[in-house]
Structures are given as C-alpha cells and as structure tokens.
Design a protein around this motif. Structure first.
Motif, PDB file in Angstrom:
ATOM      1  N   LEU A  13     -32.962  15.086  63.164  1.00  0.00           N
ATOM      2  CA  LEU A  13     -33.460  16.161  64.031  1.00  0.00           C
ATOM      3  C   LEU A  13     -33.819  17.433  63.260  1.00  0.00           C
ATOM      4  O   LEU A  13     -34.760  18.146  63.604  1.00  0.00           O
ATOM      5  CB  LEU A  13     -32.357  16.477  65.069  1.00  0.00           C
ATOM      6  N   ALA A  14     -33.053  17.718  62.209  1.00  0.00           N
ATOM      7  CA  ALA A  14     -33.240  18.978  61.480  1.00  0.00           C
ATOM      8  C   ALA A  14     -34.128  18.818  60.250  1.00  0.00           C
ATOM      9  O   ALA A  14     -34.446  19.806  59.575  1.00  0.00           O
ATOM     10  CB  ALA A  14     -31.867  19.506  61.048  1.00  0.00           C
ATOM     11  N   THR A  15     -34.540  17.593  59.949  1.00  0.00           N
ATOM     12  CA  THR A  15     -35.138  17.341  58.631  1.00  0.00           C
ATOM     13  C   THR A  15     -36.437  18.123  58.383  1.00  0.00           C
ATOM     14  O   THR A  15     -36.627  18.656  57.280  1.00  0.00           O
ATOM     15  CB  THR A  15     -35.328  15.813  58.418  1.00  0.00           C
ATOM     16  N   GLN A  16     -37.318  18.233  59.386  1.00  0.00           N
ATOM     17  CA  GLN A  16     -38.567  18.981  59.148  1.00  0.00           C
ATOM     18  C   GLN A  16     -38.271  20.450  58.847  1.00  0.00           C
ATOM     19  O   GLN A  16     -38.887  21.060  57.981  1.00  0.00           O
ATOM     20  CB  GLN A  16     -39.532  18.846  60.341  1.00  0.00           C
ATOM     21  N   LYS A  17     -37.313  21.024  59.563  1.00  0.00           N
ATOM     22  CA  LYS A  17     -36.930  22.436  59.333  1.00  0.00           C
ATOM     23  C   LYS A  17     -36.343  22.579  57.920  1.00  0.00           C
ATOM     24  O   LYS A  17     -36.603  23.540  57.212  1.00  0.00           O
ATOM     25  CB  LYS A  17     -35.872  22.894  60.346  1.00  0.00           C
ATOM     26  N   ILE A  18     -35.535  21.594  57.544  1.00  0.00           N
ATOM     27  CA  ILE A  18     -34.903  21.634  56.211  1.00  0.00           C
ATOM     28  C   ILE A  18     -35.993  21.556  55.134  1.00  0.00           C
ATOM     29  O   ILE A  18     -35.945  22.278  54.129  1.00  0.00           O
ATOM     30  CB  ILE A  18     -33.868  20.489  56.062  1.00  0.00           C
ATOM     31  N   ILE A  19     -36.987  20.693  55.367  1.00  0.00           N
ATOM     32  CA  ILE A  19     -38.089  20.565  54.390  1.00  0.00           C
ATOM     33  C   ILE A  19     -38.779  21.923  54.219  1.00  0.00           C
ATOM     34  O   ILE A  19     -39.078  22.350  53.097  1.00  0.00           O
ATOM     35  CB  ILE A  19     -39.088  19.464  54.836  1.00  0.00           C
ATOM     36  N   GLN A  20     -38.984  22.647  55.321  1.00  0.00           N
ATOM     37  CA  GLN A  20     -39.631  23.974  55.224  1.00  0.00           C
ATOM     38  C   GLN A  20     -38.780  24.922  54.363  1.00  0.00           C
ATOM     39  O   GLN A  20     -39.285  25.599  53.473  1.00  0.00           O
ATOM     40  CB  GLN A  20     -39.820  24.583  56.614  1.00  0.00           C
ATOM     41  N   SER A  21     -37.466  24.954  54.638  1.00  0.00           N
ATOM     42  CA  SER A  21     -36.584  25.859  53.873  1.00  0.00           C
ATOM     43  C   SER A  21     -36.576  25.490  52.395  1.00  0.00           C
ATOM     44  O   SER A  21     -36.644  26.355  51.516  1.00  0.00           O
ATOM     45  CB  SER A  21     -35.146  25.780  54.386  1.00  0.00           C
ATOM     46  N   LEU A  22     -36.508  24.181  52.103  1.00  0.00           N
ATOM     47  CA  LEU A  22     -36.406  23.754  50.699  1.00  0.00           C
ATOM     48  C   LEU A  22     -37.728  23.958  49.958  1.00  0.00           C
ATOM     49  O   LEU A  22     -37.739  24.222  48.752  1.00  0.00           O
ATOM     50  CB  LEU A  22     -35.971  22.277  50.630  1.00  0.00           C
ATOM     51  N   THR A  23     -38.841  23.869  50.693  1.00  0.00           N
ATOM     52  CA  THR A  23     -40.142  24.127  50.065  1.00  0.00           C
ATOM     53  C   THR A  23     -40.208  25.598  49.657  1.00  0.00           C
ATOM     54  O   THR A  23     -40.655  25.933  48.559  1.00  0.00           O
ATOM     55  CB  THR A  23     -41.284  23.758  51.038  1.00  0.00           C
ATOM     56  N   GLN A  24     -39.704  26.483  50.532  1.00  0.00           N
ATOM     57  CA  GLN A  24     -39.668  27.921  50.187  1.00  0.00           C
ATOM     58  C   GLN A  24     -38.785  28.175  48.973  1.00  0.00           C
ATOM     59  O   GLN A  24     -39.027  29.082  48.197  1.00  0.00           O
ATOM     60  CB  GLN A  24     -39.151  28.735  51.366  1.00  0.00           C
ATOM     61  N   MET A  25     -37.776  27.336  48.799  1.00  0.00           N
ATOM     62  CA  MET A  25     -36.879  27.484  47.628  1.00  0.00           C
ATOM     63  C   MET A  25     -37.459  26.793  46.395  1.00  0.00           C
ATOM     64  O   MET A  25     -36.778  26.674  45.386  1.00  0.00           O
ATOM     65  CB  MET A  25     -35.505  26.878  47.953  1.00  0.00           C
ATOM     66  N   GLN A  26     -38.712  26.326  46.480  1.00  0.00           N
ATOM     67  CA  GLN A  26     -39.407  25.669  45.358  1.00  0.00           C
ATOM     68  C   GLN A  26     -38.712  24.395  44.882  1.00  0.00           C
ATOM     69  O   GLN A  26     -38.692  24.097  43.687  1.00  0.00           O
ATOM     70  CB  GLN A  26     -39.524  26.602  44.135  1.00  0.00           C
ATOM     71  N   LEU A  27     -38.133  23.649  45.828  1.00  0.00           N
ATOM     72  CA  LEU A  27     -37.405  22.439  45.431  1.00  0.00           C
ATOM     73  C   LEU A  27     -38.203  21.158  45.688  1.00  0.00           C
ATOM     74  O   LEU A  27     -37.705  20.055  45.457  1.00  0.00           O
ATOM     75  CB  LEU A  27     -36.055  22.377  46.161  1.00  0.00           C
ATOM     76  N   GLN A  28     -39.438  21.313  46.151  1.00  0.00           N
ATOM     77  CA  GLN A  28     -40.365  20.184  46.355  1.00  0.00           C
ATOM     78  C   GLN A  28     -39.696  18.979  47.028  1.00  0.00           C
ATOM     79  O   GLN A  28     -39.645  17.885  46.450  1.00  0.00           O
ATOM     80  CB  GLN A  28     -40.973  19.752  45.016  1.00  0.00           C
ATOM     81  N   PRO A  29     -39.164  19.171  48.232  1.00  0.00           N
ATOM     82  CA  PRO A  29     -38.465  18.050  48.887  1.00  0.00           C
ATOM     83  C   PRO A  29     -39.400  16.893  49.229  1.00  0.00           C
ATOM     84  O   PRO A  29     -40.522  17.114  49.676  1.00  0.00           O
ATOM     85  CB  PRO A  29     -37.928  18.686  50.183  1.00  0.00           C
ATOM     86  N   THR A  30     -38.929  15.668  48.985  1.00  0.00           N
ATOM     87  CA  THR A  30     -39.688  14.471  49.354  1.00  0.00           C
ATOM     88  C   THR A  30     -38.804  13.623  50.253  1.00  0.00           C
ATOM     89  O   THR A  30     -37.669  13.287  49.882  1.00  0.00           O
ATOM     90  CB  THR A  30     -40.011  13.628  48.094  1.00  0.00           C
TER      91      THR A  30
END
Ligand code: R5P
Length: 243
Positions: free
Chosen positions: A159-176
């Motif tokens: 449920l939270a994964t898309q939101k988490i991807i947004q946060s991690l992208t802002q942290m420059q962690l390139q989530p896949t």
C-alpha cells in the motif's frame, strides 16, 4: 552480475571456473560453520545458496543422529529442511535460538552486512536479532571494503510502496521495485522489495535510521551489529572473522 563477471563478460571458460571456485568456497564455509552446531541446540536456518549447503550438511548429520531443532528463515528453507527430515519449529514457537547460520550478499571489515538478495531479509533479521550467536557464511566475492556495490534490499508494505519510492527518489537512492517472472516479487510476509543504490552513501548507520523512519518500510537489508562470526571460503582455505 559480480564485478568479475562484468570484467570478463566474453570469457565463458573463465566464468565457469569462477562459478566452480565460488561454489567450493561456499561449501567450505558452510561445512566449517556446521562445526559450531551441537546436539540439543535450536538452530536458525538462513536462506540462499550458501545457507542451502549448510542445511544439506545439517540434514546429513541429523540422519546420523545429530539432535537439533531448526528454525527456518523462509518458506524455501522450511521446505528444504523438511525434505531433509530436520525437525522444525517456527520463529513464533522458538523460545530461544542458540545459533543462527546464514549467508550474506556483502560484508565489510566491520562485519556489517547487506542481506536480502533472496528477499528473506525480514525473517532473517528477526532470527539473527534473537540468536545467542550469529555465524555468517560466504564466498570470497562477498567481501568488500565498503558496503554498497550490491543494491540494498528493503521490504515495503504494498500500500505504501509508491509513496516510499517517491521519498527514496528524492533521497537519490534510485529505488527499483523488484520483479520476478514479470510480477512484483512478494516476500513471505506478502510485502514488496525495493532495491536501492547506496554506493554514494558514506554514513550507513545514519541511512539505516532514516530509512526506518519512513512509514511503510518494514525492514532494511542492513545488518549492522548482528554478525558475531563471518566464515569465508577463500580459494582452498577458510578465513574466520570475529567481532
Ligand atoms: O534474502 C536472502 C538472503 O539474505 C541470502 O542469505 C543472501 O541473499 C545470500 O544468498 P547467497 O548465499 O545465495 O548468495
């Protein structure tokens, strides 16, 4: 793909030799770790190709009279241990765990690990945290000066994964988002795995804390103060690192 495989992409013979060497190193480490197991122990059973070799050796010894109870860290490990007739209890049932033996994706000179390449990091971490002794087994390719060549797996609530991807992208962690056979990879707890690029991160403990603060991240694959002993197969020999 390992650094060596990247370096020698066209040399199939070399790749084959590398594989057999790595497989032997894994087996050496696994057999060495099993020497710590005594009758009467409750033993946490890790997940992955290196842990499988350890479980097979335990199965052989159980058939010869070794009296242990195993606590599997994944559904895959549970099935393998059952096939080998190793008596099992679940994590929930285990009052205490004497020893856990598990593999790793990377380890550094401070015995810090990245785990979760097989997606079992959550149960593996609960096992390790609740064990009196944690032994990590590895081939020599897993040894690094600094963690981060391997992408860091984290387990997230769907449920939270898309939101988490947004946060991690802002942290420059390139989530896949991890995918297997065309579908989102699902963990034993029904969650997703994100793989993060942490190559540029210098303060790993601080990153771990920041990740744990994001709602919906269940656990990270950073095992920072959990390994007591690391046993590494290195060519024909074995190296043991202790805390
Ligand atoms: O989720 C999987 C585990 O953390 C494994 O222990 C790790 O990926 C190492 O696996 P292998 O021994 O196959 O390299």
């Amino acid at each position: 793909m390992s650094a060596l495989e990247r370096e020698y992409p066209a040399n199939k013979k070399f790749k084959y030799q590398l594989m057999t060497t790595i497989d032997h190193e894994k087996k050496r480490a696994a057999l060495e770790a099993v020497k710590y197991v005594r009758s009467g122990m409750t033993v946490g059973l890790g997940t992955g190709s290196t842990a499988n070799l350890m479980i097979k050796e335990l199965g052989r010894q159980v058939a010869n009279g070794l009296n242990i109870i195993g606590v599997p860290s994944s559904e895959h490990t549970r099935k393998l241990a059952l096939e080998l007739h190793i008596p099992l209890i679940s994590l929930a049932e285990a009052a205490r765990i004497d020893l856990t033996i598990d593999g790793t994706d990377e380890f550094d000179p401070y015995l810090q690990l990245i785990k979760g390449g097989g997606g079992a990091l959550l149960h593996e971490k609960i096992l390790a945290y609740n064990s009196d002794l944690v032994i990590i087994i590895a081939d020599s390719q897993k040894q690094v000066k600094r963690l981060g060549s391997f992408k860091l797996p984290i387990e997230t609530i769907p449920l939270a994964t898309q939101k988490i991807i947004q946060s991690l992208t802002q942290m420059q962690l390139q989530p896949t988002l991890r995918v297997k056979e065309g579908q989102n990879f699902i963990t034993d707890e029904g969650n997703y795995i994100l793989d993060l690029n942490i190559k540029h991160i210098t303060n790993i403990p601080s990153l771990n804390n920041r990740l744990k603060e994001i709602p919906g991240i269940v656990e990270t694959g950073l095992f920072l103060d959990l390994a007591d002993i690391i046993i590494v197969g290195k060519g024909e020999s074995i190296r043991t690192y202790k805390k």
